[in-house]
Design a protein around this motif. Structure first.
Motif, short mmCIF file in Angstrom:
data_model
loop_
_atom_site.label_atom_id
_atom_site.label_comp_id
_atom_site.label_asym_id
_atom_site.label_seq_id
_atom_site.Cartn_x
_atom_site.Cartn_y
_atom_site.Cartn_z
N PRO A 121 0.82 -1.21 0.00
CA PRO A 121 0.00 0.00 0.00
C PRO A 121 0.86 1.27 0.00
O PRO A 121 1.84 1.37 0.74
CB PRO A 121 -0.80 -0.14 1.30
N HIS A 179 -4.99 -6.71 -5.78
CA HIS A 179 -5.52 -5.38 -5.49
C HIS A 179 -4.81 -4.85 -4.26
O HIS A 179 -4.89 -5.42 -3.18
CB HIS A 179 -7.03 -5.43 -5.25
N VAL A 180 -4.05 -3.76 -4.45
CA VAL A 180 -3.27 -3.16 -3.38
C VAL A 180 -3.72 -1.71 -3.22
O VAL A 180 -3.80 -0.96 -4.20
CB VAL A 180 -1.76 -3.24 -3.67
N HIS A 181 -3.99 -1.31 -2.00
CA HIS A 181 -4.54 0.02 -1.73
C HIS A 181 -3.54 1.14 -2.03
O HIS A 181 -2.35 1.03 -1.73
CB HIS A 181 -4.96 0.11 -0.25
N ASP A 182 -4.03 2.19 -2.68
CA ASP A 182 -3.31 3.44 -2.82
C ASP A 182 -1.98 3.30 -3.57
O ASP A 182 -0.94 3.78 -3.12
CB ASP A 182 -3.06 4.05 -1.43
N TYR A 216 -3.07 -3.89 -10.21
CA TYR A 216 -3.05 -3.60 -8.78
C TYR A 216 -4.23 -2.73 -8.33
O TYR A 216 -4.28 -2.34 -7.15
CB TYR A 216 -1.74 -2.90 -8.41
#
Length: 327
Positions: free
Chosen positions: A113, A136-139, A170
């Motif tokens: 993240p 899926h990785v935040h920010d 991502y």
């Protein structure tokens, strides 16, 4: 392959690998358990190996001290050196496939993240984009390190799709650099660099913790040399000036110098000092034709992590040892 299909395949490959390697089950027993064929189980095991989901290491005390990775690490003192095993009879395409699969798995392990990923577009990085496993990785932000426009258009689908594919992988924000790969006049570049929208992208480049790139070289048919960006006169000037390679359209000499290269007054690439500041300045090399440029980039301090095919690594080590012997 659709993203959902790739995720399902990756999940099944990991499940099969756990049964095969941890539970010591045969392919026939696994096929019965999950309700599929032995051929499908074999394909999933191959998929797991190719995509870096499974890593097999052979620890041979006789070879560890003399390994290619150890020899390169001793000479270059990089943060990480990974030599990708490749069969001696492998084609260039097969070698690139193996190296980019390995690189994609490694990049996936680095993204956390808040990560900013800077991409120097090209054939190698495009192949890495194809091999990424969806996460899926935040920010996360993905930013182009150089422009790709040519002629009358600032849009280049090849380069823009690389940034977009990384971002999609991502769930990240994609940031393109809408300028030419090379400006006609240095003054034009200077003016555009002062624009707030372009400055924001360049500031993001400076914040990238992962810089992913390969070495551009005329001898290997690098995209920047073959896609109409450089005319015959420009390529002649590059050769006459002793420029052995480029990273993100920034050219450098065999000794790694780049600041006083006249041609760099027109490029769209970043200040090369950002590579020394990045946590992961990751260079991916497939093919011996990139070695002159690679050695120059190492001398210039643009690389702190290297992924390279076994054949190229072996030749590089031989050249290092030959040089030491000559000295």
């Amino acid at each position: 392959m659709a993203q959902a299909d790739r995720q399902e395949t990756a999940y099944m490959a990991v499940r099969v690998a756990r049964l095969y390697y941890f539970q010591n089950m045969t392919t026939a027993a696994i096929a019965d358990e999950i309700g599929t064929s032995r051929a499908t189980v074999s394909r999933l095991l191959s998929y797991a190996l190719d995509r870096g989901l499974v890593e097999i290491r052979v620890h041979d005390p006789q070879q560890v001290s003399g390994s290619l990775e150890a020899a390169l690490a001793h000479h270059y003192r990089l943060r990480s050196i990974q030599v990708v095993p490749v069969a001696a009879a492998a084609t260039e395409k097969e070698t690139l496939q193996r190296v980019t699969c390995h690189a994609a798995a490694y990049v996936n392990s680095l993204v956390t993240p808040g990560t900013v990923i800077g991409l120097a577009w090209g054939t190698t990085v495009a192949q890495i984009a194809d091999q990424l496993l969806p996460r899926h990785v935040h920010d996360v932000d993905v930013v182009a390190l150089n422009g790709s426009g040519s002629g009358a258009s600032f849009i280049n689908s090849f380069s823009e799709s690389i940034v977009s594919r990384f971002a999609q992988n991502y769930g990240a924000r994609a940031h393109h650099l809408p300028v030419p790969a090379f400006f006609d006049y240095p003054e034009t570049r200077s003016a555009l660099w002062r624009e707030k929208s372009i400055k924001a992208i360049r500031d993001l480049q400076e914040r990238a913790s992962i810089l992913l790139f390969s070495i551009g070289a005329e001898a290997t048919g690098s995209y920047i040399h073959t896609a109409g960006y450089l005319g015959a006169d420009e390529r002649r000037i590059l050769r006459e000036d002793g420029l052995v390679g480029d990273i993100a359209t920034v050219f450098f000499r065999a000794d790694g110098s780049w600041r006083d290269v006249a041609f760099n007054g027109r490029n769209s690439g970043p200040d090369m000092d950002c590579f020394a500041r990045a946590a992961h300045a990751l260079c991916v090399v497939s093919g011996t034709g990139k070695l002159p440029g690679l050695k120059a980039a190492l001398r210039g301090g643009f690389i702190n992590e290297l992924i390279i095919d076994e054949t190229s690594a072996r030749l590089l080590v031989d050249q290092i040892r030959s040089g030491a012997a000559a000295a």
